[in-house]
Design an enzyme around this catalytic site. Structure first.
Site, PDB file in Angstrom:
ATOM      1  N   HIS A 181       2.360  65.246   2.128  1.00  0.00           N
ATOM      2  CA  HIS A 181       3.474  64.437   1.634  1.00  0.00           C
ATOM      3  C   HIS A 181       4.164  63.656   2.752  1.00  0.00           C
ATOM      4  O   HIS A 181       4.284  64.113   3.874  1.00  0.00           O
ATOM      5  CB  HIS A 181       4.498  65.310   0.887  1.00  0.00           C
ATOM      6  CG  HIS A 181       5.085  66.405   1.711  1.00  0.00           C
ATOM      7  ND1 HIS A 181       5.083  67.709   1.328  1.00  0.00           N
ATOM      8  CD2 HIS A 181       5.717  66.409   2.901  1.00  0.00           C
ATOM      9  CE1 HIS A 181       5.683  68.458   2.222  1.00  0.00           C
ATOM     10  NE2 HIS A 181       6.082  67.681   3.204  1.00  0.00           N
ATOM     11  N   ASN A 182       4.572  62.444   2.399  1.00  0.00           N
ATOM     12  CA  ASN A 182       5.383  61.552   3.249  1.00  0.00           C
ATOM     13  C   ASN A 182       4.621  60.986   4.442  1.00  0.00           C
ATOM     14  O   ASN A 182       5.224  60.324   5.296  1.00  0.00           O
ATOM     15  CB  ASN A 182       6.642  62.262   3.766  1.00  0.00           C
ATOM     16  CG  ASN A 182       7.452  62.906   2.666  1.00  0.00           C
ATOM     17  OD1 ASN A 182       7.515  62.399   1.554  1.00  0.00           O
ATOM     18  ND2 ASN A 182       8.079  64.043   2.965  1.00  0.00           N
TER      19      ASN A 182
END
Length: 306
Positions: A231-232
Protein backbone atom coordinates in the site's frame (compact mmCIF):
# COMPACT_ATOMS: atom_id res chain seq x y z
CA UNK A 1 -3.99 10.13 -14.58
CA UNK A 2 -6.18 11.84 -12.01
CA UNK A 3 -6.29 10.48 -8.48
CA UNK A 4 -9.33 8.52 -7.39
CA UNK A 5 -12.32 10.38 -5.99
CA UNK A 6 -12.48 9.66 -2.26
CA UNK A 7 -16.18 10.32 -1.69
CA UNK A 8 -17.80 7.64 0.42
CA UNK A 9 -20.88 5.76 -0.68
CA UNK A 10 -22.72 6.37 2.58
CA UNK A 11 -22.31 9.87 4.11
CA UNK A 12 -22.66 9.96 7.89
CA UNK A 13 -24.77 12.28 10.03
CA UNK A 14 -23.94 13.22 13.62
CA UNK A 15 -26.49 10.85 15.09
CA UNK A 16 -25.14 7.92 13.05
CA UNK A 17 -21.56 8.69 14.07
CA UNK A 18 -22.44 8.78 17.76
CA UNK A 19 -24.44 5.56 17.45
CA UNK A 20 -21.65 3.73 15.62
CA UNK A 21 -18.88 4.83 17.98
CA UNK A 22 -20.89 5.13 21.22
CA UNK A 23 -19.10 8.45 21.71
CA UNK A 24 -20.44 11.99 22.04
CA UNK A 25 -19.28 14.60 19.55
CA UNK A 26 -17.51 17.48 21.35
CA UNK A 27 -16.89 21.03 20.17
CA UNK A 28 -19.09 22.57 17.51
CA UNK A 29 -21.81 20.41 16.06
CA UNK A 30 -21.60 19.15 12.50
CA UNK A 31 -23.64 21.24 10.08
CA UNK A 32 -23.44 18.76 7.20
CA UNK A 33 -22.73 15.08 6.65
CA UNK A 34 -19.21 13.63 6.67
CA UNK A 35 -18.61 12.17 3.22
CA UNK A 36 -14.91 11.23 2.89
CA UNK A 37 -11.74 10.38 4.81
CA UNK A 38 -8.44 12.24 4.60
CA UNK A 39 -5.20 13.01 6.46
CA UNK A 40 -4.36 15.93 8.81
CA UNK A 41 -2.18 17.71 6.24
CA UNK A 42 -4.82 17.59 3.49
CA UNK A 43 -8.22 18.62 4.76
CA UNK A 44 -11.39 20.03 3.23
CA UNK A 45 -15.00 20.34 4.24
CA UNK A 46 -16.82 17.11 5.02
CA UNK A 47 -13.69 15.07 5.80
CA UNK A 48 -12.88 12.63 8.59
CA UNK A 49 -9.34 12.62 10.07
CA UNK A 50 -7.60 11.38 13.21
CA UNK A 51 -4.89 12.91 15.40
CA UNK A 52 -3.07 10.63 17.83
CA UNK A 53 0.21 12.40 18.56
CA UNK A 54 1.81 15.83 18.53
CA UNK A 55 3.42 15.24 15.13
CA UNK A 56 -0.06 15.26 13.58
CA UNK A 57 -0.72 18.82 14.71
CA UNK A 58 1.32 20.94 12.28
CA UNK A 59 -1.92 21.83 10.47
CA UNK A 60 -3.94 22.54 13.62
CA UNK A 61 -4.78 26.19 12.76
CA UNK A 62 -6.29 25.16 9.43
CA UNK A 63 -8.14 22.29 11.11
CA UNK A 64 -9.71 24.64 13.67
CA UNK A 65 -10.66 27.10 10.92
CA UNK A 66 -12.68 24.46 9.09
CA UNK A 67 -16.45 24.61 9.31
CA UNK A 68 -17.49 21.02 8.85
CA UNK A 69 -14.93 18.30 9.54
CA UNK A 70 -14.76 15.57 12.16
CA UNK A 71 -11.54 14.88 14.06
CA UNK A 72 -10.89 11.78 16.16
CA UNK A 73 -8.34 12.33 18.97
CA UNK A 74 -6.97 10.33 21.89
CA UNK A 75 -7.84 10.95 25.52
CA UNK A 76 -4.59 12.74 26.38
CA UNK A 77 -4.64 15.06 23.35
CA UNK A 78 -3.32 18.35 24.75
CA UNK A 79 -4.22 20.82 22.01
CA UNK A 80 -7.42 22.85 21.87
CA UNK A 81 -9.95 21.85 19.22
CA UNK A 82 -13.00 23.92 18.32
CA UNK A 83 -14.15 21.75 15.42
CA UNK A 84 -16.41 18.73 15.99
CA UNK A 85 -14.33 15.91 17.48
CA UNK A 86 -14.52 12.53 19.17
CA UNK A 87 -12.33 11.71 22.17
CA UNK A 88 -11.36 8.05 22.56
CA UNK A 89 -8.61 5.67 23.63
CA UNK A 90 -7.62 4.52 20.12
CA UNK A 91 -8.27 7.16 17.39
CA UNK A 92 -7.11 4.95 14.52
CA UNK A 93 -9.54 2.25 15.55
CA UNK A 94 -12.52 4.63 15.68
CA UNK A 95 -11.44 6.30 12.43
CA UNK A 96 -11.21 2.87 10.79
CA UNK A 97 -14.67 1.88 12.03
CA UNK A 98 -16.23 5.02 10.57
CA UNK A 99 -14.33 4.63 7.29
CA UNK A 100 -15.60 1.07 6.89
CA UNK A 101 -19.16 2.31 7.18
CA UNK A 102 -18.59 5.42 5.07
CA UNK A 103 -17.19 3.40 2.17
CA UNK A 104 -19.32 0.24 2.54
CA UNK A 105 -15.99 -1.47 3.14
CA UNK A 106 -17.28 -4.91 4.06
CA UNK A 107 -18.67 -5.19 0.51
CA UNK A 108 -15.55 -3.84 -1.18
CA UNK A 109 -13.73 -7.13 -1.67
CA UNK A 110 -16.79 -9.35 -2.04
CA UNK A 111 -17.42 -10.19 -5.67
CA UNK A 112 -21.00 -9.78 -6.86
CA UNK A 113 -21.62 -11.18 -10.33
CA UNK A 114 -24.35 -8.61 -10.94
CA UNK A 115 -21.79 -5.83 -10.34
CA UNK A 116 -19.27 -7.18 -12.86
CA UNK A 117 -18.29 -4.22 -15.09
CA UNK A 118 -20.92 -2.01 -13.40
CA UNK A 119 -20.11 1.70 -13.87
CA UNK A 120 -16.80 0.75 -15.50
CA UNK A 121 -15.10 2.71 -18.27
CA UNK A 122 -13.60 0.31 -20.83
CA UNK A 123 -11.47 1.68 -23.66
CA UNK A 124 -11.28 0.57 -27.27
CA UNK A 125 -9.83 -2.80 -28.37
CA UNK A 126 -9.52 -4.03 -24.77
CA UNK A 127 -9.25 -7.82 -24.33
CA UNK A 128 -10.57 -9.28 -21.07
CA UNK A 129 -10.48 -13.02 -20.29
CA UNK A 130 -13.81 -14.60 -19.40
CA UNK A 131 -12.28 -15.80 -16.11
CA UNK A 132 -11.11 -12.32 -15.08
CA UNK A 133 -13.12 -10.40 -12.46
CA UNK A 134 -13.56 -6.69 -13.11
CA UNK A 135 -15.26 -5.08 -10.11
CA UNK A 136 -17.49 -2.04 -10.32
CA UNK A 137 -16.21 1.47 -11.03
CA UNK A 138 -12.94 0.40 -12.68
CA UNK A 139 -11.31 2.17 -15.62
CA UNK A 140 -9.36 0.29 -18.31
CA UNK A 141 -7.57 2.12 -21.11
CA UNK A 142 -7.34 1.38 -24.82
CA UNK A 143 -5.71 -1.85 -26.10
CA UNK A 144 -5.08 -3.23 -22.62
CA UNK A 145 -5.04 -7.01 -22.10
CA UNK A 146 -6.48 -8.63 -18.95
CA UNK A 147 -5.52 -12.33 -18.83
CA UNK A 148 -7.07 -15.33 -17.04
CA UNK A 149 -8.06 -15.06 -13.36
CA UNK A 150 -7.01 -11.44 -12.95
CA UNK A 151 -8.94 -9.58 -10.22
CA UNK A 152 -9.48 -5.81 -10.27
CA UNK A 153 -10.88 -4.43 -7.02
CA UNK A 154 -13.36 -1.53 -7.20
CA UNK A 155 -12.03 1.82 -8.43
CA UNK A 156 -8.86 0.37 -9.96
CA UNK A 157 -7.50 2.45 -12.84
CA UNK A 158 -5.51 0.76 -15.63
CA UNK A 159 -3.98 2.82 -18.43
CA UNK A 160 -3.61 2.26 -22.16
CA UNK A 161 -1.57 -0.60 -23.67
CA UNK A 162 -1.12 -2.49 -20.41
CA UNK A 163 -0.85 -6.25 -19.91
CA UNK A 164 -2.00 -7.88 -16.66
CA UNK A 165 -0.91 -11.52 -16.73
CA UNK A 166 -2.61 -14.56 -15.26
CA UNK A 167 -3.64 -14.44 -11.61
CA UNK A 168 -2.64 -10.86 -10.88
CA UNK A 169 -4.61 -8.99 -8.19
CA UNK A 170 -4.95 -5.21 -8.33
CA UNK A 171 -6.33 -3.33 -5.33
CA UNK A 172 -5.93 -6.01 -2.64
CA UNK A 173 -6.45 -5.12 1.01
CA UNK A 174 -3.14 -3.77 2.28
CA UNK A 175 -1.48 -4.99 5.46
CA UNK A 176 -1.99 -2.32 8.09
CA UNK A 177 -2.61 -4.30 11.26
CA UNK A 178 -2.80 -2.18 14.41
CA UNK A 179 -2.82 -3.36 18.03
CA UNK A 180 -5.38 -1.88 20.41
CA UNK A 181 -4.62 -3.27 23.86
CA UNK A 182 -5.17 -7.02 23.60
CA UNK A 183 -7.03 -6.82 20.27
CA UNK A 184 -5.92 -5.96 16.74
CA UNK A 185 -7.54 -4.80 13.51
CA UNK A 186 -6.41 -4.17 9.96
CA UNK A 187 -6.77 -0.54 8.86
CA UNK A 188 -9.18 -0.09 5.92
CA UNK A 189 -7.60 0.72 2.56
CA UNK A 190 -9.76 2.91 0.34
CA UNK A 191 -7.11 4.55 -1.88
CA UNK A 192 -7.20 2.09 -4.77
CA UNK A 193 -4.52 1.62 -7.42
CA UNK A 194 -3.47 3.61 -10.49
CA UNK A 195 -1.46 1.75 -13.15
CA UNK A 196 -0.31 4.08 -15.91
CA UNK A 197 0.14 3.47 -19.65
CA UNK A 198 2.34 0.70 -21.00
CA UNK A 199 2.76 -1.31 -17.80
CA UNK A 200 3.20 -5.09 -17.94
CA UNK A 201 2.56 -7.06 -14.74
CA UNK A 202 3.77 -10.67 -14.56
CA UNK A 203 1.75 -13.66 -13.43
CA UNK A 204 0.58 -13.72 -9.82
CA UNK A 205 1.44 -10.12 -8.93
CA UNK A 206 -0.34 -8.47 -5.99
CA UNK A 207 -0.70 -4.68 -5.98
CA UNK A 208 -2.24 -3.47 -2.70
CA UNK A 209 -4.67 -0.58 -2.49
CA UNK A 210 -3.46 2.63 -0.89
CA UNK A 211 -4.74 3.50 2.56
CA UNK A 212 -6.33 6.84 1.58
CA UNK A 213 -4.48 7.82 -1.59
CA UNK A 214 -3.67 5.38 -4.40
CA UNK A 215 -0.74 3.08 -4.88
CA UNK A 216 0.76 4.27 -8.17
CA UNK A 217 2.77 2.58 -10.92
CA UNK A 218 4.25 5.01 -13.44
CA UNK A 219 4.17 4.43 -17.17
CA UNK A 220 6.06 1.47 -18.67
CA UNK A 221 6.73 -0.30 -15.37
CA UNK A 222 7.49 -4.00 -15.97
CA UNK A 223 7.32 -6.77 -13.37
CA UNK A 224 8.16 -10.47 -13.30
CA UNK A 225 6.03 -13.18 -11.72
CA UNK A 226 4.94 -13.11 -8.06
CA UNK A 227 5.92 -9.50 -7.38
CA UNK A 228 4.25 -7.78 -4.41
CA UNK A 229 3.82 -4.00 -4.23
CA UNK A 230 2.33 -2.87 -0.91
CA UNK A 231 0.00 0.00 0.00
CA UNK A 232 0.91 3.63 -0.78
CA UNK A 233 3.97 2.66 -2.84
CA UNK A 234 4.94 4.82 -5.81
CA UNK A 235 6.98 3.23 -8.62
CA UNK A 236 8.53 5.58 -11.20
CA UNK A 237 8.22 5.23 -14.94
CA UNK A 238 10.33 2.66 -16.75
CA UNK A 239 11.29 0.73 -13.61
CA UNK A 240 11.70 -3.07 -13.75
CA UNK A 241 10.96 -5.39 -10.81
CA UNK A 242 12.15 -8.97 -11.33
CA UNK A 243 10.33 -12.10 -10.11
CA UNK A 244 9.50 -12.52 -6.40
CA UNK A 245 10.68 -9.04 -5.44
CA UNK A 246 8.68 -7.09 -2.90
CA UNK A 247 8.20 -3.44 -1.96
CA UNK A 248 6.87 -2.66 1.52
CA UNK A 249 4.33 0.05 2.29
CA UNK A 250 4.84 3.77 1.59
CA UNK A 251 8.18 3.28 -0.18
CA UNK A 252 9.07 5.22 -3.33
CA UNK A 253 11.05 3.81 -6.25
CA UNK A 254 12.35 6.31 -8.77
CA UNK A 255 12.40 6.25 -12.56
CA UNK A 256 14.23 3.62 -14.63
CA UNK A 257 15.36 1.56 -11.64
CA UNK A 258 16.04 -2.18 -11.61
CA UNK A 259 14.99 -4.33 -8.64
CA UNK A 260 16.56 -7.80 -8.82
CA UNK A 261 14.82 -11.13 -8.33
CA UNK A 262 13.85 -11.84 -4.73
CA UNK A 263 14.93 -8.42 -3.47
CA UNK A 264 12.94 -6.90 -0.61
CA UNK A 265 12.57 -3.20 0.13
CA UNK A 266 11.66 -2.00 3.62
CA UNK A 267 8.72 0.33 4.26
CA UNK A 268 9.24 4.10 3.90
CA UNK A 269 12.46 3.64 1.90
CA UNK A 270 13.25 5.86 -1.11
CA UNK A 271 15.11 4.43 -4.10
CA UNK A 272 16.59 7.12 -6.36
CA UNK A 273 16.28 7.30 -10.13
CA UNK A 274 18.26 4.72 -12.14
CA UNK A 275 19.35 2.83 -9.01
CA UNK A 276 19.94 -0.93 -9.21
CA UNK A 277 19.21 -3.43 -6.44
CA UNK A 278 20.87 -6.85 -6.66
CA UNK A 279 18.96 -10.11 -6.45
CA UNK A 280 17.91 -11.35 -2.98
CA UNK A 281 18.97 -8.05 -1.41
CA UNK A 282 17.34 -6.58 1.70
CA UNK A 283 17.12 -2.81 1.33
CA UNK A 284 16.59 -1.20 4.74
CA UNK A 285 17.67 2.40 4.08
CA UNK A 286 17.44 4.98 1.31
CA UNK A 287 19.36 4.41 -1.92
CA UNK A 288 20.75 7.40 -3.82
CA UNK A 289 20.15 7.85 -7.54
CA UNK A 290 22.53 6.11 -9.97
CA UNK A 291 23.68 3.77 -7.18
CA UNK A 292 24.05 -0.03 -7.20
CA UNK A 293 23.37 -1.90 -3.96
CA UNK A 294 23.35 -5.58 -3.02
CA UNK A 295 23.45 -7.87 0.00
CA UNK A 296 21.62 -8.33 3.30
CA UNK A 297 21.52 -5.64 4.47
CA UNK A 298 22.10 -4.00 1.09
CA UNK A 299 25.19 -1.83 0.75
CA UNK A 300 26.62 0.19 -2.11
CA UNK A 301 28.69 -1.84 -4.54
CA UNK A 302 32.26 -0.74 -5.36
CA UNK A 303 34.51 -1.50 -8.32
CA UNK A 304 36.19 -4.21 -6.23
CA UNK A 305 32.93 -6.11 -5.61
CA UNK A 306 32.50 -9.07 -7.89
Amino acid sequence: MKELIKKGGRPLRSSEIEELTRLKISGRQLTQEIDHASIPTLINEGCLIFLDNENSCSNLNKINASKNILVVVNEDFSFELSVPHLICEHPRQIWGKLVKTLYNYEERFVFHEDKQLQNCEIGERVRISKSAIISHNCKIGDETVIQDNVFLAPYSIIGNNCILMTGTIVGAQGFGAMRYGTSSENMPHIGGVIINDGCELGAGNVIDAGTIFPTILGSNVKTGSLVHIAHNVKVGEGTFLAARSGVSGSSTIGKHCFIGAGAMIKDWVNIGDRAKVGLMSAVVKHVAKDTQVAGNPAREMTKNDS
